[in-house]
Design a protein around this motif. Structure first.
Motif, PDB file in Angstrom:
ATOM      1  N   TYR A 196      45.862  53.301  34.390  1.00  0.00           N
ATOM      2  CA  TYR A 196      45.398  52.236  33.641  1.00  0.00           C
ATOM      3  C   TYR A 196      45.626  50.918  34.035  1.00  0.00           C
ATOM      4  O   TYR A 196      44.764  50.108  33.920  1.00  0.00           O
ATOM      5  CB  TYR A 196      46.091  52.389  32.001  1.00  0.00           C
ATOM      6  CG  TYR A 196      45.338  53.662  31.196  1.00  0.00           C
ATOM      7  CD1 TYR A 196      44.387  54.560  31.836  1.00  0.00           C
ATOM      8  CD2 TYR A 196      45.321  53.701  29.930  1.00  0.00           C
ATOM      9  CE1 TYR A 196      43.797  55.627  31.088  1.00  0.00           C
ATOM     10  CE2 TYR A 196      44.894  54.816  29.105  1.00  0.00           C
ATOM     11  CZ  TYR A 196      44.025  55.651  29.757  1.00  0.00           C
ATOM     12  OH  TYR A 196      43.459  56.715  28.917  1.00  0.00           O
ATOM     13  N   ARG A 197      46.760  50.614  34.315  1.00  0.00           N
ATOM     14  CA  ARG A 197      47.267  49.455  34.577  1.00  0.00           C
ATOM     15  C   ARG A 197      46.781  48.818  35.765  1.00  0.00           C
ATOM     16  O   ARG A 197      46.097  47.709  36.135  1.00  0.00           O
ATOM     17  CB  ARG A 197      48.975  49.407  34.877  1.00  0.00           C
ATOM     18  CG  ARG A 197      49.700  48.933  33.516  1.00  0.00           C
ATOM     19  CD  ARG A 197      51.106  48.819  33.579  1.00  0.00           C
ATOM     20  NE  ARG A 197      51.297  48.065  34.814  1.00  0.00           N
ATOM     21  CZ  ARG A 197      52.562  47.874  35.598  1.00  0.00           C
ATOM     22  NH1 ARG A 197      53.597  48.902  35.075  1.00  0.00           N
ATOM     23  NH2 ARG A 197      52.760  47.219  36.629  1.00  0.00           N
TER      24      ARG A 197
ATOM     25  N   ALA B 145      43.221  47.931  34.891  1.00  0.00           N
ATOM     26  CA  ALA B 145      43.022  46.870  34.140  1.00  0.00           C
ATOM     27  C   ALA B 145      43.120  45.715  35.270  1.00  0.00           C
ATOM     28  O   ALA B 145      42.189  44.519  35.121  1.00  0.00           O
ATOM     29  CB  ALA B 145      44.193  46.793  33.178  1.00  0.00           C
TER      30      ALA B 145
ATOM     31  N   ASP C 234      40.135  43.192  35.652  1.00  0.00           N
ATOM     32  CA  ASP C 234      40.424  42.074  34.846  1.00  0.00           C
ATOM     33  C   ASP C 234      40.116  42.030  33.388  1.00  0.00           C
ATOM     34  O   ASP C 234      39.445  41.321  32.826  1.00  0.00           O
ATOM     35  CB  ASP C 234      39.554  40.970  35.346  1.00  0.00           C
ATOM     36  CG  ASP C 234      40.201  39.384  35.272  1.00  0.00           C
ATOM     37  OD1 ASP C 234      41.398  39.497  34.635  1.00  0.00           O
ATOM     38  OD2 ASP C 234      39.532  38.350  35.046  1.00  0.00           O
ATOM     39  N   ILE C 235      40.564  43.354  32.862  1.00  0.00           N
ATOM     40  CA  ILE C 235      40.365  43.416  31.325  1.00  0.00           C
ATOM     41  C   ILE C 235      41.874  44.048  31.085  1.00  0.00           C
ATOM     42  O   ILE C 235      42.756  44.080  31.921  1.00  0.00           O
ATOM     43  CB  ILE C 235      39.534  44.532  30.971  1.00  0.00           C
ATOM     44  CG1 ILE C 235      39.685  45.936  31.959  1.00  0.00           C
ATOM     45  CG2 ILE C 235      38.176  44.074  31.232  1.00  0.00           C
ATOM     46  CD1 ILE C 235      38.501  46.886  31.806  1.00  0.00           C
ATOM     47  N   SER C 236      41.936  44.394  29.793  1.00  0.00           N
ATOM     48  CA  SER C 236      43.398  44.494  29.304  1.00  0.00           C
ATOM     49  C   SER C 236      43.615  46.135  29.310  1.00  0.00           C
ATOM     50  O   SER C 236      42.483  46.811  29.341  1.00  0.00           O
ATOM     51  CB  SER C 236      43.585  44.343  27.532  1.00  0.00           C
ATOM     52  OG  SER C 236      42.669  44.984  27.015  1.00  0.00           O
ATOM     53  N   VAL C 237      44.766  46.572  29.210  1.00  0.00           N
ATOM     54  CA  VAL C 237      45.014  48.129  29.230  1.00  0.00           C
ATOM     55  C   VAL C 237      44.367  48.763  28.408  1.00  0.00           C
ATOM     56  O   VAL C 237      43.812  49.841  28.235  1.00  0.00           O
ATOM     57  CB  VAL C 237      46.497  48.241  29.358  1.00  0.00           C
ATOM     58  CG1 VAL C 237      46.975  49.898  29.324  1.00  0.00           C
ATOM     59  CG2 VAL C 237      47.187  47.739  30.867  1.00  0.00           C
ATOM     60  N   LYS C 238      44.209  48.080  27.004  1.00  0.00           N
ATOM     61  CA  LYS C 238      43.815  48.678  25.838  1.00  0.00           C
ATOM     62  C   LYS C 238      42.352  48.759  26.168  1.00  0.00           C
ATOM     63  O   LYS C 238      42.101  49.922  25.375  1.00  0.00           O
ATOM     64  CB  LYS C 238      43.890  47.588  24.478  1.00  0.00           C
ATOM     65  CG  LYS C 238      44.967  48.026  23.719  1.00  0.00           C
ATOM     66  CD  LYS C 238      44.999  47.238  22.313  1.00  0.00           C
ATOM     67  CE  LYS C 238      45.919  47.712  21.370  1.00  0.00           C
ATOM     68  NZ  LYS C 238      46.104  46.755  20.361  1.00  0.00           N
ATOM     69  N   THR C 239      41.573  47.893  26.672  1.00  0.00           N
ATOM     70  CA  THR C 239      40.207  48.076  26.852  1.00  0.00           C
ATOM     71  C   THR C 239      39.879  49.068  27.944  1.00  0.00           C
ATOM     72  O   THR C 239      38.952  49.828  27.650  1.00  0.00           O
ATOM     73  CB  THR C 239      39.927  46.819  27.423  1.00  0.00           C
ATOM     74  OG1 THR C 239      39.829  45.735  26.647  1.00  0.00           O
ATOM     75  CG2 THR C 239      38.413  46.763  27.566  1.00  0.00           C
TER      76      THR C 239
END
Lengths: 351, 184
Positions: free
Chosen positions: B149-150, B153, B157-162
């Motif tokens: 995930y990391r 991300a 260039d997005i968040s881990v949550k996304t």
């Protein structure tokens, strides 16, 4: 909401991102929402990667030729071929060893891959119960300590074959042309669309099939010529005779009987049968000795029962447990017959 | 390749060790090529982009030891190069990942190996094809390239949550496409 959570946890599990707590939560959710089990299995299978297309040729040498100016030594004619050569040999030997290892693994896996790939297995631990929907639309409730093996492709096959170890209640979807067959290791039951309970724990001496609705045909594996047809509310019981233990010919090894089942409890709108009450999370026993009851209690509560008191083994009990804890259950039994017991962890000792 | 192995290889590259470069090339070239090709929708162009990114690592080897996560570094470089190439070939001034018509060919196992019908396989492939671009990329990088995930991300260039949410969306689409099939 829960559906969403299951998908989220599945995603994390497949991505290798799930924490131990999340994996436990997923197991728990799948146990309470067994209709998701099939889906979860499928996703797991789809997640497995197939072969990536193999690299063609020596891409590094091509790369090196293309950017030859960036490297000191020319690509083809090596200034120190011997040194390089030796390195290559070592690398090649390493690669060969690795390849051999992979080939070994693949061959090993290849042998049982075919049956395993189409087989789905659902197992329920002692102390819990579960239900699931099979690909053909049949619903199965699995009692504690039971295992069901079925085929993903059962919709394509002429027969719908499942294997049961333990106890299960089947609500078989009607498919007139494709019989549903339950194999237990001792008997096989042919069904066309009906509901029935099958109890076949390998450790038990008794194998039972109880028909609730419809029509089934029971076959004893040892006596293929015999076919027993059951009518609704009839029960088939196969008992391992003493001959089985003495290793006599199989013919005398088993005895079976067929009888009607009677409710242990009957009120206006609730009728309880010993055989099927577990599907509704009730443990029902009717005039059973403690010795007979012990294995059922062990599976139901995931405990081990040690009976030191020989007289207590013959005590008979009738009752219904549903929400009782182990402690409450034994206290209740103690009210009926006097015996002393001690609970330590998951071991119950009766003195 | 784990972090320590990467650091060791980068240190050798810094010293000008071509064998170390070769090892990195052989490890990462196939994945970089696939990632680039799925963005620019051309295998040859994807190969070129991946090769350019790798040769730049060699050319700039004097700063190789500053790289923290080699895989993320290379994948991000491929992403940027691919977007640049799309920009120049389309004549647009700005190309975002959301505009990219991502190509994603699933490496599904043979239907017999995983026991799904051909029809089910088609449904799954179709479901994946029709995912939104970012969702497709998340699915591809996690499933096909095995990234975390990391890492995903950082690359997109997005968040881990996304990343988490996008993967859930992808799986939902897949399950709903097969649900229709097995509820008969």
């Amino acid at each position: 909401m829960e559906d969403e959570r299951i998908t989220q946890l599945m995603a994390r599990k497949l991505a290798g991102e799930a924490t131990a707590a999340e994996l436990a939560e997923l197991d728990h959710l799948l146990a309470t929402r067994p209709e998701f089990l099939f889906q979860a299995e499928l996703l797991q299978q789809l997640w497995q990667k197939g072969e990536q297309p193999a690299e063609t040729g020596d891409s590094y040498q091509q790369h090196r030729r293309r950017f030859a100016d960036d490297f000191d030594a020319p690509a083809e004619e090596e200034p120190a071929p011997r040194r390089r050569y030796r390195k290559m040999v070592v690398a090649l030997a390493g690669m060969a060893a690795l390849l051999a290892l992979f080939a070994g693994i693949r061959m090993y896996r290849g042998q049982d891959a075919a049956p395993l790939a189409s087989r789905a297995e659902v197992a329920v631990k002692n102390g819990s119960r579960s239900s699931l929907l099979l690909p053909d639309g049949s619903r199965v409730w699995l009692n504690a300590g039971s295992k069901l093996v079925y085929d993903y492709n059962m919709n394509q096959a002429g027969e719908r074959l499942v294997q049961l170890e333990g106890e299960a209640f089947f609500d078989v979807a009607k498919k007139a042309d494709r019989p549903f067959i339950i194999k237990t290791g001792k008997i096989s039951i042919r069904v066309l669309g009906t509901s029935l309970n099958v109890k076949a724990y390998p450790a038990d001496k008794i194998t039972e099939a109880t028909l609730i609705t419809g029509k089934i045909e029971v076959n004893i594996d040892d006596k293929p010529e015999q076919r027993i047809v059951l009518a609704p509310m009839e029960k088939f019981v196969l008992e391992e005779g003493p001959a089985a233990a003495a290793n006599k010919p199989a013919k005398n090894a088993h005895q079976y009987l067929v009888g009607n089942i009677r409710p242990v409890f009957e009120e206006q709108d609730s009728v309880i049968y010993t055989e099927t009450a577990w599907v509704r999370n009730q443990l029902v026993f009717n005039n059973e000795t403690l010795e007979e009851l012990a294995p059922r209690l062990e599976r139901w509560y995931n405990i081990v029962i040690v009976i030191n008191n020989q007289n207590a083994k013959k005590y008979r009990f009738t009752g219904i447990f549903d929400k009782e804890t182990v402690e409450q259950a034994f206290r209740a039994m103690q009210l009926i017959k006097s015996f002393s017991y001690a609970i330590e962890g998951n071991v119950v000792t009766i003195n | 390749m784990n972090g320590e192995q990467c650091t060791a290889l980068l240190a050798r590259i810094y010293m000008g060790d071509e064998d170390a470069y070769r090892e990195i090339f052989e490890t990462y070239f196939p994945g970089l090529k696939r990632f680039a090709a799925s963005l620019v929708r051309s295998m040859e162009q994807g190969e070129e982009i991946a090769a350019d990114v790798l040769i730049n690592l060699w050319r700039n080897r004097s700063s190789a030891t500053a790289i923290v996560n080699l895989r993320v570094y290379l994948m991000t470089a491929v992403r940027n190069r691919s977007l640049n190439w799309l920009k120049s070939s389309s004549g647009r001034r700005f190309v975002s990942l959301d505009d990219v018509d991502v190509e994603l060919s699933l490496t599904l196992r043979d239907p017999e190996q995983i026991c799904i019908s051909n029809e089910m396989r088609r449904k799954v492939e179709l479901a994946v094809q029709t995912l939104p671009p970012r969702c497709k990329l998340v699915f591809k990088l996690i499933r096909e390239e095995g990234l975390s995930y990391r890492e995903v991300a950082a690359i997109l260039d997005i968040s881990v949550k996304t990343v988490d949410a996008q993967l859930v969306a992808a799986l939902k689409k897949i399950t709903s496409s097969i649900k229709i099939l097995y509820r008969n």
